[in-house]
Motif scaffolding. Structure first.
Motif, mmCIF file in Angstrom:
data_model
loop_
_atom_site.group_PDB
_atom_site.id
_atom_site.type_symbol
_atom_site.label_atom_id
_atom_site.label_comp_id
_atom_site.label_asym_id
_atom_site.label_seq_id
_atom_site.Cartn_x
_atom_site.Cartn_y
_atom_site.Cartn_z
ATOM 1 N N PRO A 76 45.493 157.999 -55.348
ATOM 2 C CA PRO A 76 44.665 156.716 -55.484
ATOM 3 C C PRO A 76 43.697 156.404 -54.157
ATOM 4 O O PRO A 76 42.789 156.031 -54.464
ATOM 5 N N LEU A 77 43.988 156.899 -53.157
ATOM 6 C CA LEU A 77 43.314 156.605 -51.765
ATOM 7 C C LEU A 77 42.167 157.494 -51.712
ATOM 8 O O LEU A 77 40.894 157.122 -51.581
ATOM 9 N N ALA A 78 42.223 158.664 -52.249
ATOM 10 C CA ALA A 78 41.195 159.636 -52.235
ATOM 11 C C ALA A 78 40.193 159.237 -53.410
ATOM 12 O O ALA A 78 38.989 159.169 -53.156
ATOM 13 N N ARG A 79 40.664 158.629 -54.576
ATOM 14 C CA ARG A 79 39.798 157.985 -55.742
ATOM 15 C C ARG A 79 39.337 157.164 -55.369
ATOM 16 O O ARG A 79 37.820 157.053 -55.429
ATOM 17 N N SER A 80 39.896 156.081 -54.399
ATOM 18 C CA SER A 80 39.078 154.706 -54.074
ATOM 19 C C SER A 80 37.937 155.139 -53.112
ATOM 20 O O SER A 80 36.989 154.367 -52.977
ATOM 21 N N ARG A 81 37.877 156.175 -52.198
ATOM 22 C CA ARG A 81 37.144 156.740 -51.039
ATOM 23 C C ARG A 81 36.052 157.511 -51.598
ATOM 24 O O ARG A 81 35.255 158.028 -50.962
ATOM 25 N N GLY A 82 36.195 157.913 -52.901
ATOM 26 C CA GLY A 82 35.408 159.066 -53.374
ATOM 27 C C GLY A 82 35.476 160.406 -52.676
ATOM 28 O O GLY A 82 34.321 161.090 -52.834
ATOM 29 N N TRP A 83 36.557 160.833 -52.211
ATOM 30 C CA TRP A 83 37.057 162.059 -51.792
ATOM 31 C C TRP A 83 37.233 162.983 -52.819
ATOM 32 O O TRP A 83 37.818 162.821 -53.920
ATOM 33 N N GLU A 84 36.350 164.296 -52.648
ATOM 34 C CA GLU A 84 36.571 165.362 -53.677
ATOM 35 C C GLU A 84 36.793 166.316 -52.915
ATOM 36 O O GLU A 84 36.234 166.630 -51.769
ATOM 37 N N GLY A 85 37.195 167.528 -53.559
ATOM 38 C CA GLY A 85 37.624 168.802 -52.986
ATOM 39 C C GLY A 85 38.314 169.881 -53.706
ATOM 40 O O GLY A 85 38.863 169.457 -54.800
ATOM 41 N N THR A 86 38.400 171.070 -53.226
ATOM 42 C CA THR A 86 39.336 171.643 -53.979
ATOM 43 C C THR A 86 40.321 172.451 -52.807
ATOM 44 O O THR A 86 40.084 172.711 -51.687
ATOM 45 N N VAL A 87 41.537 172.547 -53.134
ATOM 46 C CA VAL A 87 42.807 172.802 -52.594
ATOM 47 C C VAL A 87 43.093 174.314 -52.984
ATOM 48 O O VAL A 87 43.472 174.265 -54.021
ATOM 49 N N TRP A 88 43.374 175.239 -52.102
ATOM 50 C CA TRP A 88 43.820 176.449 -52.507
ATOM 51 C C TRP A 88 45.426 176.628 -52.147
ATOM 52 O O TRP A 88 45.638 176.598 -50.895
ATOM 53 N N LEU A 89 46.090 177.023 -52.947
ATOM 54 C CA LEU A 89 47.583 177.091 -52.828
ATOM 55 C C LEU A 89 47.975 178.515 -53.072
ATOM 56 O O LEU A 89 47.474 178.851 -53.966
ATOM 57 N N SER A 90 48.991 179.015 -52.297
ATOM 58 C CA SER A 90 49.683 180.062 -52.768
ATOM 59 C C SER A 90 50.872 179.947 -52.935
ATOM 60 O O SER A 90 51.708 178.957 -52.446
ATOM 61 N N LEU A 91 51.739 180.766 -54.154
ATOM 62 C CA LEU A 91 52.975 180.401 -54.567
ATOM 63 C C LEU A 91 53.509 181.608 -55.161
ATOM 64 O O LEU A 91 52.581 182.667 -55.530
ATOM 65 N N ARG A 92 54.754 181.716 -55.121
ATOM 66 C CA ARG A 92 55.558 182.686 -55.833
ATOM 67 C C ARG A 92 56.139 181.945 -56.983
ATOM 68 O O ARG A 92 57.019 180.890 -57.006
ATOM 69 N N VAL A 93 56.134 182.344 -58.200
ATOM 70 C CA VAL A 93 56.973 182.037 -59.452
ATOM 71 C C VAL A 93 57.920 183.013 -59.572
ATOM 72 O O VAL A 93 57.368 184.351 -60.034
ATOM 73 N N GLU A 94 59.112 182.855 -59.448
ATOM 74 C CA GLU A 94 60.322 183.893 -59.653
ATOM 75 C C GLU A 94 60.739 184.013 -61.134
ATOM 76 O O GLU A 94 60.239 183.394 -61.969
ATOM 77 N N SER A 95 61.294 184.954 -61.308
ATOM 78 C CA SER A 95 61.367 185.382 -62.978
ATOM 79 C C SER A 95 62.108 184.323 -63.496
ATOM 80 O O SER A 95 62.004 184.371 -64.873
ATOM 81 N N ASP A 96 63.029 183.509 -63.053
ATOM 82 C CA ASP A 96 63.522 182.231 -63.678
ATOM 83 C C ASP A 96 62.780 180.982 -63.587
ATOM 84 O O ASP A 96 63.098 180.053 -64.058
ATOM 85 N N GLY A 97 61.420 181.140 -63.210
ATOM 86 C CA GLY A 97 60.577 180.073 -63.380
ATOM 87 C C GLY A 97 60.683 179.116 -61.823
ATOM 88 O O GLY A 97 60.030 178.249 -61.816
ATOM 89 N N GLN A 98 61.559 179.507 -61.011
ATOM 90 C CA GLN A 98 61.507 178.840 -59.775
ATOM 91 C C GLN A 98 60.435 179.046 -58.899
ATOM 92 O O GLN A 98 59.770 180.049 -58.861
ATOM 93 N N LEU A 99 59.615 177.815 -58.562
ATOM 94 C CA LEU A 99 58.580 177.899 -57.726
ATOM 95 C C LEU A 99 59.084 178.088 -56.177
ATOM 96 O O LEU A 99 59.713 177.312 -55.706
ATOM 97 N N ASP A 100 58.297 178.998 -55.483
ATOM 98 C CA ASP A 100 58.938 179.202 -54.129
ATOM 99 C C ASP A 100 57.682 179.771 -53.360
ATOM 100 O O ASP A 100 56.567 179.941 -53.795
#
Length: 93
Positions: A17-41
């Motif tokens: 909400p704070l970013a929306r109200s101030r008009g902030w935009e952008g792209t966040v790049w995340l890296s992650l591993r999805v394990e075979s059981d679906g666990q995010l790591d």
């Protein structure tokens, strides 16, 4: 498979909400591993949007998921490393 994972992960993301109200935009790049059981790591920030509130929102959203149960089917017993762009854009009416 990666496209489906990205789509499923995106449903957990919200625009701060704070970013929306101030008009902030952008792209966040995340890296992650999805394990075979679906666990995010190993969720981490790869590239900042320039706004800590957007970066933290993206990171926290994925960390809250914990386990993406439906990913087990797509992963077929394999884990996968991936990068996820989280795009925050305000839509003008």
């Amino acid at each position: 498979m990666l496209g489906e994972l990205r789509t499923r992960l995106s449903r957990y993301l919200t625009y701060p909400p704070l970013a929306r109200s101030r008009g902030w935009e952008g792209t966040v790049w995340l890296s992650l591993r999805v394990e075979s059981d679906g666990q995010l790591d190993k969720i981490r920030l790869e590239r900042s949007s320039g706004y800590a509130v957007l970066d933290n929102s993206a990171l926290n959203s994925l960390q809250r998921i914990g386990n993406l149960v439906e990913a087990r089917v797509w992963l077929e017993g394999r884990g996968v490393d991936m990068q996820l762009p989280v795009i925050y854009r305000l839509i003008e009416n």
